[in-house]
Design an enzyme around this catalytic site. Structure first.
Site, PDB file in Angstrom:
ATOM      1  N   GLU A 106      38.297  47.258  34.771  1.00 25.27           N
ATOM      2  CA  GLU A 106      38.411  47.971  36.044  1.00 25.27           C
ATOM      3  C   GLU A 106      39.809  48.543  36.272  1.00 25.27           C
ATOM      4  OE1 GLU A 106      37.018  45.036  35.628  1.00 25.27           O
ATOM      5  OE2 GLU A 106      35.021  45.023  36.531  1.00 25.27           O
ATOM      6  N   PHE A 129      29.227  33.143  44.685  1.00 25.60           N
ATOM      7  CA  PHE A 129      29.542  33.573  43.320  1.00 25.60           C
ATOM      8  C   PHE A 129      30.176  34.970  43.348  1.00 25.60           C
ATOM      9  CE2 PHE A 129      28.229  35.773  39.358  1.00 25.60           C
ATOM     10  CZ  PHE A 129      29.025  35.049  38.497  1.00 25.60           C
ATOM     11  N   GLN A 130      31.286  35.128  42.674  1.00 26.46           N
ATOM     12  CA  GLN A 130      32.051  36.382  42.603  1.00 26.46           C
ATOM     13  C   GLN A 130      32.465  36.874  43.983  1.00 26.46           C
ATOM     14  OE1 GLN A 130      29.951  39.152  39.925  1.00 26.46           O
ATOM     15  NE2 GLN A 130      31.182  38.344  38.248  1.00 26.46           N
ATOM     16  N   LYS A 178      26.525  43.614  49.420  1.00 21.20           N
ATOM     17  CA  LYS A 178      25.340  44.014  48.661  1.00 21.20           C
ATOM     18  C   LYS A 178      24.167  44.346  49.578  1.00 21.20           C
ATOM     19  CE  LYS A 178      22.669  42.617  44.618  1.00 21.20           C
ATOM     20  NZ  LYS A 178      22.465  41.593  43.586  1.00 21.20           N
ATOM     21  N   MET A 180      62.382  49.196  26.067  1.00 18.87           N
ATOM     22  CA  MET A 180      63.311  49.256  27.194  1.00 18.87           C
ATOM     23  C   MET A 180      63.843  47.859  27.517  1.00 18.87           C
ATOM     24  SD  MET A 180      64.932  51.228  29.106  1.00 18.87           S
ATOM     25  CE  MET A 180      64.256  52.850  29.508  1.00 18.87           C
TER      26      MET A 180
END
Lengths: 189, 568
Positions: B50, B112-113, B162, B475
């Site tokens: 993502e 969940f999640q 959802k 760097m």
């Protein structure tokens, strides 16, 4: 003690009364490293608008920066430095104080006559005293109660309002959204 | 029309002109993904992480000037967007991120999640929403796009449970006609008194200098900038994100300022008697020590964000407004002037800089990063869209790839997000399908998001990847060399064979080890319609100069010695 060195600034903000708005302001203060002395929030006469009063120490940060940053929050309708103009301010404290002998009881009653304070609860051992006044006066009152014996103390923090006909208000009315599943509780800070 | 929340969302996106979304499905966003099958107008690009989606939306937005859109599921999907949101916030890029959330009844139960995504993203978004009914979706989407693209642009996140995606609601018109944001005011024109004061300072200045930033590009004010500079004869120095605001080969353009900017620019800032800062925010990387910053100058600052005025540098005239509007107001009053002595003084500094330039004088056989960038510029006619990662190669790009047009260098400036370059280049190619897009990355940053090679292959994105491979986090190594007595701890990298890696993904590749192969590599990249990877094996311990040590005075730069003197 010079008054300038301790200069407190009072910022007043009108915010949309929506879930999570208080969190947005507090998160802003934290991430910009703005230390605040006190913060009060309450609803106004318009159910969709809340008003916050924020007191900051002018020594440690530029109040204009804070106002500019408040304006970056989408839910802040109006923010201004109220302490720049004529204004009134009030702080309130409830103090539970020892009154288990005549001497202490008399001392508390006497103080309540000299300050804008009153006893609002009286028991055998302790009394609760309420004071509503400018912050300096509230602090002076608390200092004088200390030798008598403060048991418990709570303060509201400062609320303030500009004097005269200049008002801090908004014409804003929220958009109405028809809900299928009944009215949603949209208004809670 | 009775539609599900997911369908309403997609209808709104289409009406907003969204053509492509970058995303990754999962349980809580699945209703929206299912509805996408009914809306083939929206192209969905399946990423491999993502974070890649957020950078692609960012690259798309920077390249197109439109709002980029990314989609993720709840919990880990949403938290993976955080780096991309923070990157977009720091560089003021308008993106809208849509995330699934657990069903309303499960919020707050550690389902969940489940993650408090509006809480997590609060400090890294311009604004965010948790949508609690399908009926609200049109107004929320309209507000989100408006906030993302207007004023000082920034990322906006919309979290949709959802069951809100499956809930049915009446979908009417879009725009809704209900957009009212009482607390959201966008500055436009400048106060007349402030303008008059600014004009007076320009009139009086003998050594004026314009500091041109990203705001000029986002505010479509580059033409006005050029007119201001030409009328009043004022040299222009650029911030990293301001590159392209004025063609860098314009006689008045003196290139980038700051930590790795051109020495001439930094000297000019310190000796100027007037700074005109346009759409830039005096970041610590361009000011160095604030206490000694540009001590001789009066300062004018124009920015659309009031909180930027007097934040880092106290100014004499602060103007809050839209740059195009403010400059258009200003131009008729700008005095026609020349500053030949001042320009000559800057030329002297520039000539001193050329005498120290490594590309013109280097005789070693090992390829230099600076040579690679310089030759990429030459062989792409200085006309490519380059998207960099973060580190030495980024600074070399800024020094050796002069840009002629706005929005042709896309780079993570404020946040300095390693891993940004490659996915952002994919997003940029979707925005500008007819332009040549190069992702210029280091071996370190590339490995942070290289999983998107699969995305580039799956979507056949015609992006050229140039990896400047020095086997070091270059760097960081440079800092270790200068400030930590060459203790190269945790900077040497054992890398994969990048060409074999490309092969595994079905992507053509080429390895370049000497300068005479660079032209061939560009021709090769151009010949392939689809992703291609070129690995440039460069000198392990190359340094980027000049360098203003962090917090030092701006003109106290570490310089490369003039050629012929002892090399460091």
């Amino acid at each position: 003690m010079s008054t300038n060195a301790n200069k407190k600034h009072i910022i007043s903000a009108l915010v949309e009364n929506k879930p999570g708005v208080l969190n947005r302001l507090v998160s802003l203060f934290r991430r910009r490293n703005f230390n605040i002395d006190s913060l009060t929030v309450g609803r106004t006469h318009k159910p969709h608008v809340s008003r916050m009063t924020i007191v900051i120490d002018g020594q440690r940060l530029n109040p204009r920066q804070m106002v500019a940053n408040l304006y970056k929050l989408v839910n802040v309708i109006d923010a201004r430095m109220i302490s720049e103009d004529l204004h009134v301010e009030r702080d309130m404290a409830l103090v539970k104080v020892r009154t288990d002998d005549t001497e202490s009881f008399n001392a508390v009653t006497e103080l309540c006559e000299r300050f804008p304070a009153r006893i609002i609860d009286m028991g055998m051992q302790v009394a609760i005293v309420e004071i509503t006044a400018r912050t300096e006066l509230v602090e002076e009152f608390i200092n004088q109660l200390k030798p008598i014996g403060i048991v418990e103390l709570v303060r509201t923090g400062v609320v303030a309002m500009g004097r005269g006909v200049r008002t801090q208000d908004t014409e804003y009315e929220p958009a109405s959204i028809s809900m299928n599943g009944g009215e949603l509780e949209r208004y809670s800070v | 029309m009775l539609l599900t929340g997911a369908e309403i969302l997609l209808e709104c996106l289409i009406k907003e002109g969204v053509e492509v979304v970058f995303g990754y499905p999962g349980g809580a966003i699945l209703p929206t993904y299912d509805s996408m099958t009914k809306y083939p107008q929206i192209r969905h690009v399946l990423v491999r992480h993502e974070q890649g989606a957020s950078h692609m939306a960012d690259g798309y937005a920077r390249a197109s000037g439109k709002v980029g859109v990314c989609i993720a599921t709840s919990g880990p999907g949403a938290t993976n967007l955080v780096t991309g949101l923070a990157t977009a916030l720091m560089d003021s890029v308008g993106i809208v991120a849509i995330t699934g959330q657990v069903a309303r009844g499960s919020i707050g139960t550690d389902a969940f999640q489940e993650t408090d995504v509006t809480g997590v993203t609060l400090p890294v978004t311009k604004h965010n929403y948790l949508v609690m009914s399908a009926a609200e979706i049109p107004l929320v989407v309209e507000e989100a796009f408006h906030i993302a693209r207007s004023g000082r642009p920034g990322p906006v996140l919309i979290d949709i449970p959802k069951d809100v995606q499956t809930e049915k609601a009446e979908f009417g018109s879009y725009p809704t006609g209900k957009l009212r944001l009482p607390g959201y005011k966008v500055a436009s024109s400048a106060d007349e008194n402030d303008l008059a004061e600014a004009i007076r300072l320009i009139q009086e200045a003998e050594r004026p200098l314009i500091l041109a930033g990203h705001g000029l590009i986002m505010g479509n004010a580059t033409q006005q900038l050029q007119e201001l500079a030409e009328i009043a004869g004022i040299p222009v120095t650029l911030t990293l994100l301001g590159k392209g605001a004025l063609p860098e080969q314009h006689p008045l353009c003196i290139g980038m300022m700051g930590m790795h900017g051109h020495a001439a620019s930094n000297h000019a800032i310190q000796e100027a008697d007037l700074l005109i800062a346009l759409g830039m925010r005096f970041d610590d990387r361009v000011t160095g020590n604030l206490k000694t910053y540009s001590p001789l100058s009066r300062k004018i600052h124009v920015d659309i964000d009031p909180s930027e005025i007097n934040k880092n540098v106290k100014v004499d005239v602060g103007i809050v407004g839209d740059l195009r509007t403010v400059l258009t107001q200003m131009l008729p009053h700008v005095p026609r002037k020349q500053h030949p002595e001042w320009v000559r003084r800057i030329r002297d500094w520039q000539e001193d800089g050329s005498e120290r330039d490594i590309v013109t004088h280097y005789t070693g056989s090992t390829l230099l990063g600076a040579q690679v960038i310089n030759d990429l510029w030459k062989f792409t006619d200085g006309n490519a869209v380059t998207v960099t990662d973060v580190g030495q190669h980024q600074m070399l790009e800024a020094q050796y790839y002069p840009h002629q047009r706005p929005s042709t260098l896309l780079t993570s400036g404020g946040l300095g997000t390693m891993g940004f370059g490659f996915p952002a280049a994919i997003g940029a190619k979707f925005a500008k399908p007819d332009e040549e897009v190069w992702a210029i990355v280091g071996d370190g940053g590339f490995q942070m998001t290289l999983a998107e090679l699969a995305t580039a292959r799956q979507e056949n994105v015609d992006v050229n990847i140039a990896i400047l491979n020095n086997g070091f986090l270059g760097m960081v190594r440079q800092w270790q060399e200068i400030f930590y007595e060459q203790r190269y701890h945790a900077t040497p990298m054992v890398n994969p064979d990048f060409c074999k890696l490309a092969e595994a993904y079905g992507i053509p590749s080429m390895r370049v080890t000497s300068r005479d192969q660079i032209k061939e590599s560009v021709d090769f990249a151009r010949s392939i319609k689809g992703p291609v990877l070129i690995e440039y094996v460069i000198l392990k311990e190359e340094m980027v100069y000049p360098m203003v040590p962090s917090g030092a005075d701006l003109d106290k730069m570490i310089r490369r010695p003039k050629w012929g003197e002892t090399q460091p």
